[in-house]
Design an enzyme around this catalytic site. Sequence first.
Site, short mmCIF file in Angstrom:
data_model
loop_
_atom_site.label_atom_id
_atom_site.label_comp_id
_atom_site.label_asym_id
_atom_site.label_seq_id
_atom_site.Cartn_x
_atom_site.Cartn_y
_atom_site.Cartn_z
N ASP A 38 -31.68 2.49 -0.61
CA ASP A 38 -31.63 3.80 -1.35
C ASP A 38 -31.12 4.87 -0.53
O ASP A 38 -31.40 5.95 -0.70
CB ASP A 38 -33.10 4.01 -1.86
CG ASP A 38 -34.22 3.87 -0.49
OD1 ASP A 38 -33.66 3.58 0.69
OD2 ASP A 38 -35.28 4.52 -0.66
N HIS A 243 -4.40 1.18 9.80
CA HIS A 243 -5.66 1.80 9.21
C HIS A 243 -6.80 1.32 10.22
O HIS A 243 -7.74 0.85 9.49
CB HIS A 243 -5.79 1.38 7.77
CG HIS A 243 -4.82 2.11 6.75
ND1 HIS A 243 -4.51 1.21 5.30
CD2 HIS A 243 -4.22 2.99 6.68
CE1 HIS A 243 -3.56 2.19 4.91
NE2 HIS A 243 -3.34 3.29 5.53
N ASP A 260 -5.48 9.86 14.21
CA ASP A 260 -5.25 10.37 13.00
C ASP A 260 -6.44 10.81 12.40
O ASP A 260 -7.24 10.03 11.84
CB ASP A 260 -4.61 9.27 12.17
CG ASP A 260 -3.95 9.79 10.72
OD1 ASP A 260 -4.25 10.90 10.38
OD2 ASP A 260 -3.06 9.13 10.02
N ASP A 271 -4.42 17.07 7.39
CA ASP A 271 -4.13 15.52 7.73
C ASP A 271 -3.20 15.45 9.05
O ASP A 271 -2.01 15.89 8.84
CB ASP A 271 -3.63 14.72 6.50
CG ASP A 271 -3.34 13.45 6.81
OD1 ASP A 271 -3.69 12.94 7.92
OD2 ASP A 271 -2.52 12.82 5.97
N HIS A 350 5.97 2.30 7.01
CA HIS A 350 5.26 3.28 5.93
C HIS A 350 6.13 4.13 5.61
O HIS A 350 7.28 4.45 6.20
CB HIS A 350 3.93 3.73 6.59
CG HIS A 350 3.79 4.55 7.88
ND1 HIS A 350 4.44 5.82 7.75
CD2 HIS A 350 3.62 4.27 9.08
CE1 HIS A 350 4.26 6.37 9.14
NE2 HIS A 350 3.71 5.37 9.89
N HIS A 354 3.22 12.36 2.26
CA HIS A 354 2.56 12.15 0.91
C HIS A 354 2.06 13.58 0.62
O HIS A 354 1.97 14.33 1.29
CB HIS A 354 1.13 11.10 0.94
CG HIS A 354 0.53 11.52 1.91
ND1 HIS A 354 -0.61 12.24 2.25
CD2 HIS A 354 0.37 10.83 3.30
CE1 HIS A 354 -1.19 12.54 3.40
NE2 HIS A 354 -0.62 11.29 4.02
N HIS A 361 -4.35 12.01 0.20
CA HIS A 361 -3.19 11.52 -0.63
C HIS A 361 -3.34 12.07 -1.90
O HIS A 361 -4.00 11.78 -2.87
CB HIS A 361 -3.27 10.09 -0.73
CG HIS A 361 -3.35 9.39 0.65
ND1 HIS A 361 -3.41 7.83 0.86
CD2 HIS A 361 -2.88 9.70 1.67
CE1 HIS A 361 -3.20 7.78 2.19
NE2 HIS A 361 -2.83 8.90 2.84
N GLU A 384 5.20 12.40 8.69
CA GLU A 384 4.30 11.58 9.66
C GLU A 384 5.09 10.34 10.15
O GLU A 384 4.45 9.25 9.81
CB GLU A 384 3.15 11.24 9.36
CG GLU A 384 3.02 10.78 7.47
CD GLU A 384 1.59 10.27 7.08
OE1 GLU A 384 0.94 9.48 7.69
OE2 GLU A 384 1.26 10.97 6.21
N TYR A 388 6.02 1.57 15.95
CA TYR A 388 5.16 0.63 16.14
C TYR A 388 5.50 -0.60 16.76
O TYR A 388 6.19 -1.44 15.90
CB TYR A 388 4.03 0.36 14.91
CG TYR A 388 3.52 1.71 14.32
CD1 TYR A 388 2.59 2.38 14.53
CD2 TYR A 388 4.48 2.12 13.17
CE1 TYR A 388 2.38 3.66 14.01
CE2 TYR A 388 4.15 3.31 12.66
CZ TYR A 388 3.15 4.04 12.93
OH TYR A 388 2.73 5.23 12.26
N ARG A 406 2.61 7.93 16.18
CA ARG A 406 2.85 8.71 15.19
C ARG A 406 2.44 10.08 15.29
O ARG A 406 1.57 10.34 16.07
CB ARG A 406 1.88 8.09 14.02
CG ARG A 406 2.13 9.00 12.42
CD ARG A 406 1.47 8.20 11.33
NE ARG A 406 0.13 7.97 11.41
CZ ARG A 406 -0.77 6.76 11.61
NH1 ARG A 406 -0.05 5.83 11.80
NH2 ARG A 406 -1.85 6.78 11.63
N GLU A 408 2.20 13.64 13.02
CA GLU A 408 1.90 13.93 11.63
C GLU A 408 1.39 15.43 11.56
O GLU A 408 0.55 16.15 12.16
CB GLU A 408 0.78 13.18 11.22
CG GLU A 408 0.49 13.73 9.61
CD GLU A 408 -0.55 12.75 8.71
OE1 GLU A 408 -1.45 12.15 9.54
OE2 GLU A 408 -0.35 12.52 7.65
N1 GLY Z 1 -4.57 9.75 7.39
C1 GLY Z 1 -4.09 9.26 6.36
C2 GLY Z 1 -2.64 9.40 6.13
O1 GLY Z 1 -2.11 9.80 7.25
O2 GLY Z 1 -1.90 9.20 5.34
MN MN Z 2 -0.86 11.37 6.17
MN MN Z 3 -2.92 10.97 8.78
#
Ligand code: GLY
Ligand code: MN
Ligand code: MN
Length: 441
Positions: A38, A243, A260, A271, A350, A354, A361, A384, A388, A406, A408
């Site tokens: 709960d 991720h 990130d 982000d 990737h 976005h 996103h 971003e 890797y 990365r 971003e």
């Molecule tokens: N933090 C999610 C992305 O960079 O898309």
């Molecule tokens: Mn992002």
């Molecule tokens: Mn990100």
Amino acid sequence: MKLTQADFQARRDLLAEQMGPHSIAIIETSPVAMRNRDADYKYRTDSSFFYLTGFAEPEAVAVIETGDSVDEYTYSLFCRERDREMEIWNGYRAGVDGAVDDFDADEAYAIDLLDEEIIEKLLDKQKLFYRIGHRAEFDARVAKWIVQANGESRKGTTAPAQLIQLDRIVDEMRLHKDAEEIQLMQIASDISAEAHTRAMQTVKPGMMEYALEAELNYIFGKNGCVPSYNSIVGGGENGCILHYVENNKALKDGDLVLIDAACEYEFYASDITRTFPINGKFSPEQKALYQVVLDAQMAAIDAVRIGNSYKEPHHVAVRILVQGLLDLGIMQGDLEQIIDSESFRQFYMHGTGHWLGMDVHDVGAYKVDGEWRTYQAGMVVTVEPGLYIAPDDESVDPKWRGIGIRIEDDVVATVDGPLVLTKNVVKTIEEIEALMSASHS
Ligand code: GLY
Ligand code: MN
Ligand code: MN
């Protein structure tokens, strides 16, 4: 800074105008999600629902009805009733009076009356705008209402003949941010930048990834914010896991850490990703790869220009990343052939960004009539790029393996060129090393 009721009303005006006469829109908010038994997750309103209402309580449905004209539409809010017992346990509620007085609803009803009241509202409307496919349970309820409204036809009334995907309209509205929305995103970005700065200042070899995450959360929380997505704090080869959210390993001397993480402010997200050396000094290999990613990122940011294709920053970034991999001897072959065959995906798998807005996103179509759309003023995108090198990639000299980088930032397309919301956290090698050496001496 907060949006006002006038802002939300202006959005409803615009929606009503696009719906046309004799139409009805039904917009539900998110349900409360249970975490275990709960105990529930902290509630977060549905972004599109909040966008149109400014109402952040759970168990709420907004209804907009147009008549002969779209100017005089009716906005109804179904919400939880005030309830002394429930309020003592769970907090105050606006109630139906508050919905009218504080949230500018023309009509307000207890949420329990929705099934009953909605039928009357559906009758004699020609079009029903609804966000199809978000939640099966609510879809089924709407379907039942349509059948029920059709069943009333002997009384000489009709139910809507057209069911239209409301997301198409609202997503497009949300994609184009106005000055106030950009201001909110700037605040979220500034707080997130402060959090990343603190992470650079407090990291130490031997620290746990979650302890570094706690430094970020401290800045978010101190400013009344929550993370806009699960934070990624990956030391060394964990930086290669796109991720990675476990954040439960020790940070090692000589490794990089990839963070990130960012917060949302008044339901608007930021982000940010930064990658920096845990001991404050880049190794020669880390430095070389980092500079390639940074060059790609800066050039890609510069491509967020009105009229450019959404994909332009990606194309720009890929070309620089691949040239860098060739120069460092990590890839061999012909630049064009590597780009055409996408064999660079071994190291960059990737996209370069976005849409960003109320959701990390964010909503908004990426293609229109089969073509990538072009940037217009007020669109916000992340930039971003990364590289890797998998820890077990035997095609690569061991000295490169396990490095994940990365960088971003959040960028607004404006008439004056790209506006970087997240510029308050450093990203060049010199700036990062200087900041870290100042805080670690
Ligand atoms: N933090 C999610 C992305 O960079 O898309
Ligand atoms: Mn992002
Ligand atoms: Mn990100």
